[in-house]
Design an enzyme around this catalytic site. Sequence first.
Site, PDB file in Angstrom:
ATOM      1  N   ASP A 112     -14.165  45.698 -35.082  1.00  0.00           N
ATOM      2  CA  ASP A 112     -12.836  45.109 -35.236  1.00  0.00           C
ATOM      3  C   ASP A 112     -12.145  44.895 -33.895  1.00  0.00           C
ATOM      4  O   ASP A 112     -11.292  44.033 -33.759  1.00  0.00           O
ATOM      5  CB  ASP A 112     -11.968  45.981 -36.154  1.00  0.00           C
ATOM      6  N   ALA A 168     -12.953  41.379 -39.651  1.00  0.00           N
ATOM      7  CA  ALA A 168     -12.287  40.861 -38.450  1.00  0.00           C
ATOM      8  C   ALA A 168     -12.386  39.339 -38.269  1.00  0.00           C
ATOM      9  O   ALA A 168     -11.357  38.660 -38.141  1.00  0.00           O
ATOM     10  CB  ALA A 168     -12.807  41.612 -37.227  1.00  0.00           C
TER      11      ALA A 168
END
Length: 338
Positions: free
Chosen positions: A238, A49
């Site tokens: 994420d 991420a």
Amino acid sequence: MEKIRTIEWKNNHVMMIDQRLLPHQEIFVQCKTYKDIACAIQTMVIRGAPAIGVAAAMGIALGVKKSKAKNYSSLKKEFLKIYEILYASRPTAVNLRWGLERMKKLFYSLKNTSLEKIKLTLEKEALYIYEEDIKINRKMGANGKQFIQDGFNVMTYCNTGALATAGYGTALGVIRAAHEEGKKIHVYVCETRPYLQGLRLTSWECYKEGISQTVICDNMAASVMAKNKINAIFVGADRIAKNGDTANKVGTYSLAVLAKYHHIPFYVVAPTSTIDSTCPDGSHIPIEERNPKEVTHIKNQPVGLKKVNVYNPSFDVTPHELILAIITEKGVLRLNSA
Ligand code: MRU
């Protein structure tokens, strides 16, 4: 200086280590255009991420820098096209949107500035986001290392290290910080089927850092926990919804359920840029589904039947009830009691 250079701005291009080839080949990919960067994100040259957020910001800076637009309004049109293409590259990690939005806000604030200055300012901002990410990761390490005592066995999932960020890492950053402090720790690295980020990337990072490790298949986690070997589990994120529900690599949810049963503290480590304040709970998080071949093939070799129904969600959502605390750069958010 980081030992692993995940992504680097090089004046008129961006270099990335090709994570698809690790750990056996250390090859760098040159991205000359923003489309190359979008493609690198989509095809997993770069993943994780925070790393995706940095890559997206660099994609904007590169796209704008190479634009031949003669005035702000044509540059704005191009900017929005670059934004859309990068935005569409992967859906779950909210850091991608965060990086793009930050660049957009800056771009809009520069409406009455020369095009040259706009290009330079966006380039500087992308580099700043890169440097800032490393600092944030180190802060998370400092905030989280208190949860790892000398002699601990910890478990981690997917890859949340230098490769998943601009450098240092999130969950693996906390483990690194405890290791750097001289604590004797051992890490159980889950292989992370189907893409094997644990086996290929986390194991490689632990090796480079001299962190003692044991790699296990994901389906061995329960028995390793049952034998009382694990003191704490650290994973990344994420996207974190407003209520604390957390999307992370598929399989994280199973680990959290197992941790609850075995009374093992389960920590999420993520920068505040991973918190999506527009998302009320986990059911609203878009979950990417990837190519079925990731499940049926290994290194392009078919292992199962070639024609079979496959379900390949890349992420799952861990309900907030299963997370003891979220460790961020700003502090530790305790969600539940131990
Ligand atoms: O599909 P990937 O490899 O991009 O998934 C990465 C993860 O799920 C990580 O755990 C997450 O991005 C946190 S990384 C700091």
